[in-house]
Design a protein around this motif. Structure first.
Motif, PDB file in Angstrom:
ATOM      1  N   ARG A  28       0.846  -1.198   0.000  1.00 35.94           N
ATOM      2  CA  ARG A  28       0.000   0.000   0.000  1.00 35.94           C
ATOM      3  C   ARG A  28       0.877   1.242   0.000  1.00 35.94           C
ATOM      4  NH1 ARG A  28      -3.782  -0.568   4.958  1.00 35.94           N
ATOM      5  NH2 ARG A  28      -4.446   1.535   4.331  1.00 35.94           N
ATOM      6  N   ASP A  29       0.352   2.281  -0.636  1.00 33.92           N
ATOM      7  CA  ASP A  29       0.997   3.591  -0.645  1.00 33.92           C
ATOM      8  C   ASP A  29      -0.017   4.560  -0.063  1.00 33.92           C
ATOM      9  OD1 ASP A  29       2.079   6.092  -1.191  1.00 33.92           O
ATOM     10  OD2 ASP A  29       2.903   5.474  -3.109  1.00 33.92           O
ATOM     11  N   ASN A  30       0.136   4.882   1.198  1.00 32.95           N
ATOM     12  CA  ASN A  30      -0.855   5.730   1.870  1.00 32.95           C
ATOM     13  C   ASN A  30      -0.858   7.149   1.314  1.00 32.95           C
ATOM     14  OD1 ASN A  30      -1.701   3.622   3.514  1.00 32.95           O
ATOM     15  ND2 ASN A  30      -0.317   4.176   5.186  1.00 32.95           N
ATOM     16  N   ALA A  31       0.259   7.587   0.775  1.00 34.13           N
ATOM     17  CA  ALA A  31       0.315   8.932   0.195  1.00 34.13           C
ATOM     18  C   ALA A  31      -0.522   9.019  -1.082  1.00 34.13           C
ATOM     19  CB  ALA A  31       1.754   9.309  -0.102  1.00 34.13           C
ATOM     20  N   LYS A  32      -0.691   7.875  -1.753  1.00 42.98           N
ATOM     21  CA  LYS A  32      -1.457   7.843  -3.006  1.00 42.98           C
ATOM     22  C   LYS A  32      -2.828   7.197  -2.828  1.00 42.98           C
ATOM     23  CE  LYS A  32       2.581   7.685  -6.038  1.00 42.98           C
ATOM     24  NZ  LYS A  32       3.282   6.958  -7.132  1.00 42.98           N
ATOM     25  N   ASN A  33      -3.163   6.823  -1.589  1.00 39.36           N
ATOM     26  CA  ASN A  33      -4.449   6.154  -1.337  1.00 39.36           C
ATOM     27  C   ASN A  33      -4.647   4.949  -2.247  1.00 39.36           C
ATOM     28  OD1 ASN A  33      -4.928   8.130   0.543  1.00 39.36           O
ATOM     29  ND2 ASN A  33      -6.892   8.774  -0.313  1.00 39.36           N
ATOM     30  N   THR A  34      -3.587   4.171  -2.409  1.00 38.50           N
ATOM     31  CA  THR A  34      -3.615   3.069  -3.366  1.00 38.50           C
ATOM     32  C   THR A  34      -3.041   1.800  -2.741  1.00 38.50           C
ATOM     33  OG1 THR A  34      -3.412   4.601  -5.226  1.00 38.50           O
ATOM     34  CG2 THR A  34      -2.864   2.301  -5.652  1.00 38.50           C
ATOM     35  N   VAL A  35      -3.696   0.684  -3.046  1.00 33.29           N
ATOM     36  CA  VAL A  35      -3.192  -0.628  -2.662  1.00 33.29           C
ATOM     37  C   VAL A  35      -2.879  -1.395  -3.944  1.00 33.29           C
ATOM     38  CG1 VAL A  35      -5.507  -1.629  -2.477  1.00 33.29           C
ATOM     39  CG2 VAL A  35      -3.594  -2.689  -1.258  1.00 33.29           C
ATOM     40  N   TYR A  36      -1.807  -2.174  -3.894  1.00 29.50           N
ATOM     41  CA  TYR A  36      -1.349  -2.908  -5.065  1.00 29.50           C
ATOM     42  C   TYR A  36      -1.342  -4.417  -4.798  1.00 29.50           C
ATOM     43  CZ  TYR A  36       0.513   1.718  -6.213  1.00 29.50           C
ATOM     44  OH  TYR A  36       0.653   3.057  -6.470  1.00 29.50           O
ATOM     45  N   LEU A  37      -1.448  -5.169  -5.875  1.00 25.22           N
ATOM     46  CA  LEU A  37      -1.247  -6.608  -5.791  1.00 25.22           C
ATOM     47  C   LEU A  37      -0.323  -6.995  -6.940  1.00 25.22           C
ATOM     48  CD1 LEU A  37      -2.060  -9.209  -4.235  1.00 25.22           C
ATOM     49  CD2 LEU A  37      -3.725  -9.617  -6.073  1.00 25.22           C
ATOM     50  N   GLN A  38       0.917  -7.302  -6.608  1.00 25.69           N
ATOM     51  CA  GLN A  38       1.873  -7.770  -7.594  1.00 25.69           C
ATOM     52  C   GLN A  38       1.737  -9.278  -7.699  1.00 25.69           C
ATOM     53  OE1 GLN A  38       4.229  -6.002  -9.585  1.00 25.69           O
ATOM     54  NE2 GLN A  38       4.331  -8.026 -10.566  1.00 25.69           N
TER      55      GLN A  38
END
Length: 115
Positions: free
Chosen positions: A71-81
């Motif tokens: 997760r990147d809290n600065a971008k309000n984004t969660v990722y799944l690699q």
């Protein structure tokens, strides 16, 4: 109202990789547990992975060692690699935001693993 928008799905060959992203809006993102679930045709929705507000992660046995949630809290984004993809990973992947009894779902993104 909280919105979750997934992106990054598509068609990939077995053994390939994809990265899914889920952008959240209208949410205090850093206090939510974020997760990825998937649903294949004829099957129930199942947990793939989640990451807590503190950054702890949990994975389904079927994806351990192949998938990584972040997760990147600065971008309000969660990722799944997703790496070393298999045909059985084919499903619609859904983003989830959870806080206590509150659950919010994205619209889903299709991942198809096929040669």
């Amino acid at each position: 109202q909280v919105q979750l928008v997934e992106s990054g799905g598509g068609l990939v060959q077995p053994g390939g990789s994809l990265r899914l992203a889920c952008a959240a809006s209208r949410i205090i993102f850093n206090i939510y547990q974020m997760g990825w679930y998937r649903q294949a045709p004829g099957r129930q929705r199942e947990l793939v992975a989640f990451i807590t507000s503190g950054g702890n992660t949990n994975y389904a046995d079927s994806v351990k060692g192949r998938f990584t949630i972040s997760r990147d809290n600065a971008k309000n984004t969660v990722y799944l690699q997703m790496s070393s993809l298999k045909p059985e990973d084919t499903a619609v992947y859904y983003c989830n935001a959870r806080l206590s009894t509150y659950d919010k779902w994205g619209q889903g993104t299709q991942v198809t693993v096929s040669s």
